[in-house]
Enzyme design. Structure first.
Site, short mmCIF file in Angstrom:
data_model
loop_
_atom_site.label_atom_id
_atom_site.label_comp_id
_atom_site.label_asym_id
_atom_site.label_seq_id
_atom_site.Cartn_x
_atom_site.Cartn_y
_atom_site.Cartn_z
N SER A 118 0.80 -1.23 0.00
CA SER A 118 0.00 0.00 0.00
C SER A 118 0.83 1.27 0.00
O SER A 118 0.30 2.36 -0.25
CB SER A 118 -0.95 0.02 1.20
OG SER A 118 -0.23 0.14 2.41
N LYS A 155 0.71 4.63 6.92
CA LYS A 155 -0.04 5.50 6.01
C LYS A 155 0.42 6.96 6.18
O LYS A 155 0.99 7.32 7.21
CB LYS A 155 -1.55 5.45 6.30
CG LYS A 155 -2.17 4.07 6.27
CD LYS A 155 -2.22 3.47 4.89
CE LYS A 155 -2.86 2.09 4.91
NZ LYS A 155 -2.77 1.42 3.60
#
Length: 199
Positions: A118, A155
């Site tokens: 990701s 993230k």
């Protein structure tokens, strides 16, 4: 001097028995005994309590390689962190990694291992080692380790209207939006300081 030897010296300086220290730390006396025999190592939360109790910096408890020009300390690499019911719990480290002392400024540091794809847009790949500074707040756009239930995700974090957005660096993954007031099992645990790529 080993971690266990340092604990024993400091404990005796305060004239505490192993039982006394165990009670102050909320652990079994056998745990303190194991630390002092170097059969086991205390977790970071116990190190922080001992640092305050003995009035020494937390880095005092890390092993220093006296034969290397660049002094190193041992920092934990965590595989799992849980934050159920809003309580943050670091599991037993999977290993301790030698870390250059000059990487460590003020604060508490640890490692986690990247998982998945990701964050490939930030050149962070599955299996990379991430050097983190433990903190619960980061600036908008900074990369952070976030505990979501019993999973660590990496993230970019953006705050807006009281909520925060977890943004991947891969267009295949949509943003995730959380409200800290209602989503109790979501918490920022650290800011990315360095990426260690192993070949």
């Amino acid at each position: 001097m080993t971690v266990g030897e340092k604990i024993k010296v400091l404990r005796k300086q305060l004239k505490l028995t192993q039982d006394d220290l165990a009670k102050k730390l909320g652990v079994a006396p056998t745990a303190v005994s194991a630390w002092e025999r170097n059969a086991n190592k205390p977790l970071m939360d116990k190190i922080m309590v001992m640092a305050e109790l003995f009035n020494v910096p937390f880095t005092h408890f890390f092993e220093v390689d006296e034969y290397d020009d660049t002094y190193e300390v041992k920092l934990p690499l965590y595989g799992n962190v849980s934050c159920g019911e809003g309580l943050l719990v670091f599991e037993t480290p999977t290993e301790y990694r030698a870390t250059p002392e000059d990487w460590i400024k003020s604060g508490d540091y640890f490692y986690v291992r990247a998982s998945g794809d990701s964050m490939i847009g930030a050149r962070i790949y599955d299996g990379d080692i991430l050097f983190m500074r433990k903190q619960e707040e980061v600036e908008n756009g900074e990369i952070a380790a976030v505990c979501v239930d019993d999973e660590i995700v990496l993230k970019r974090v953006f705050r807006t209207n009281g909520s925060f957005i977890l943004q991947s660096e891969n267009p295949n993954y949509p943003p995730r939006i959380f409200n800290p007031k209602t989503d109790k099992n979501v918490r920022i645990i650290g800011k990315l300081e360095k990426l260690i790529v192993e070949f």
